[in-house]
Design an enzyme around this catalytic site. Structure first.
Site, mmCIF file in Angstrom:
data_model
loop_
_atom_site.group_PDB
_atom_site.id
_atom_site.type_symbol
_atom_site.label_atom_id
_atom_site.label_comp_id
_atom_site.label_asym_id
_atom_site.label_seq_id
_atom_site.Cartn_x
_atom_site.Cartn_y
_atom_site.Cartn_z
ATOM 1 N N ARG A 127 0.842 -1.195 0.000
ATOM 2 C CA ARG A 127 0.000 0.000 0.000
ATOM 3 C C ARG A 127 0.887 1.260 0.000
ATOM 4 N NH1 ARG A 127 -5.086 -0.238 4.067
ATOM 5 N NH2 ARG A 127 -3.610 0.285 5.696
ATOM 6 N N ARG A 160 2.657 4.084 4.738
ATOM 7 C CA ARG A 160 2.201 4.460 6.082
ATOM 8 C C ARG A 160 3.078 3.722 7.090
ATOM 9 N NH1 ARG A 160 -4.170 3.462 7.168
ATOM 10 N NH2 ARG A 160 -3.436 2.038 8.748
ATOM 11 N N ARG A 171 0.720 -6.181 14.058
ATOM 12 C CA ARG A 171 -0.728 -5.910 14.050
ATOM 13 C C ARG A 171 -1.515 -7.212 13.934
ATOM 14 N NH1 ARG A 171 -1.219 -1.735 9.314
ATOM 15 N NH2 ARG A 171 -3.448 -1.666 9.786
HETATM 16 P P1 AMP Z 1 -6.872 0.971 11.313
HETATM 17 O O1 AMP Z 1 -6.797 2.106 10.334
HETATM 18 O O2 AMP Z 1 -8.267 0.565 11.643
HETATM 19 O O3 AMP Z 1 -6.001 -0.193 10.945
HETATM 20 O O4 AMP Z 1 -6.282 1.544 12.709
HETATM 21 C C1 AMP Z 1 -4.983 2.067 12.793
HETATM 22 C C2 AMP Z 1 -4.492 2.024 14.242
HETATM 23 O O5 AMP Z 1 -5.361 2.816 15.081
HETATM 24 C C3 AMP Z 1 -4.518 0.638 14.884
HETATM 25 O O6 AMP Z 1 -3.353 -0.114 14.558
HETATM 26 C C4 AMP Z 1 -4.568 1.009 16.360
HETATM 27 O O7 AMP Z 1 -3.315 1.460 16.826
HETATM 28 C C5 AMP Z 1 -5.509 2.208 16.356
HETATM 29 N N1 AMP Z 1 -6.927 1.774 16.509
HETATM 30 C C6 AMP Z 1 -7.918 1.831 15.570
HETATM 31 N N2 AMP Z 1 -9.078 1.355 16.057
HETATM 32 C C7 AMP Z 1 -8.823 0.988 17.348
HETATM 33 C C8 AMP Z 1 -9.612 0.406 18.367
HETATM 34 N N3 AMP Z 1 -10.906 0.075 18.178
HETATM 35 N N4 AMP Z 1 -9.021 0.172 19.574
HETATM 36 C C9 AMP Z 1 -7.727 0.491 19.796
HETATM 37 N N5 AMP Z 1 -6.918 1.025 18.866
HETATM 38 C C10 AMP Z 1 -7.457 1.275 17.637
#
Ligand code: AMP
Length: 235
Positions: A127, A160, A171
């Site tokens: 990405r 990113r 992750r």
């Molecule tokens: P995403 O874009 O959904 O992959 O989120 C990016 C990052 O934001 C994740 O790797 C977490 O560090 C944080 N994050 C997003 N959603 C949550 C959640 N529901 N709880 C805790 N951390 C979150």
């Protein structure tokens, strides 16, 4: 009320699907990842600490995320429904939002996207984003016309921080340990949970399947609510 939880590992296409689902559902897309990135950008409340966690592939504190989601779902535009993307990600978050749903008489449909981990690693590490206009590319599935530069403004594309391979693996491990149990929680508490195979197919085709599955899920929820109402009347 159309309450949808899009569930799946990072890179399973939740964000892409949430946008495509607008074809069949006109409800807001609520992405906790987007909300958190925006807070980091504006440096609101512990922005630097949150950024460090996100860059390392770790989860942000449950209380912060729960509060953000509750505030967002209480906005008038979310009254007809919403698509939750990236939340809940821990059993504590799931219990929290379930209490909030129950208090509001909301019955959610959980759509779980299943994708092979090797494919996820290829997708996420490929990405790229234009730092100027934000356009997203993928070196495998949506490459730019010229080597790693934006088609629109020629800027060099960037990766990113949390899409770097070591962070992607972190992750995925966090997902297995902290997030996958959320699905079991929803199953065991009687939510409507639908699994969709979401690997190696055009996103539009996957979106059409999700729309069909959602219709079934909402019909089922409606009849559940109806039968609950009837049994309450009979008491
Ligand atoms: P995403 O874009 O959904 O992959 O989120 C990016 C990052 O934001 C994740 O790797 C977490 O560090 C944080 N994050 C997003 N959603 C949550 C959640 N529901 N709880 C805790 N951390 C979150």
């Amino acid at each position: 009320m159309r309450a949808i939880i899009l569930f799946g590992p990072p890179g399973s296409g939740k964000g892409t699907q949430a946008k495509l689902l607008r074809e069949c559902l006109d409800v807001p897309h609520v992405s906790t990842g987007d909300m958190l990135r925006e807070r980091v950008r504006q440096d609101i409340e512990n922005g630097a600490r949150m950024a460090a966690k996100m860059q390392a592939g770790a989860l942000v504190n449950d209380d912060i995320v729960n509060r953000l989601v509750e505030e967002r779902l209480s906005q008038p535009d979310a009254a007809p429904g919403f698509i939750l993307d990236g939340y809940p990600r821990t059993v504590q978050q799931a219990e929290h939002i379930r209490r909030w749903f129950d208090a509001g008489g909301i019955r959610e449909v959980v759509v779980s996207l299943a994708v092979d981990y090797n494919e996820i690693i290829t997708r996420l590490t490929g990405r790229r984003q234009c730092p100027a206009c934000g356009t997203l590319y993928n070196l495998v599935s949506k490459p730019p016309r010229q080597d790693e530069s934006c088609d629109l403004d020629g800027q060099g594309l960037v990766i990113r921080d949390d899409d770097r391979e070591e962070v992607v693996r972190e992750r995925l491990e966090n997902y297995e340990r902290q997030t996958r149990p959320v699905l079991e929680y929803f199953r065991s508490t009687g939510s409507s949970v639908r699994q969709i195979e979401a690997g190696n197919q055009p996103p539009e085709q996957i979106a059409r399947r999700i729309c069909a599955v959602l219709e079934e899920g909402f019909q089922e929820n409606g009849s559940l609510l109806e039968s609950r109402g009837k049994s309450a009347e009979n008491r």
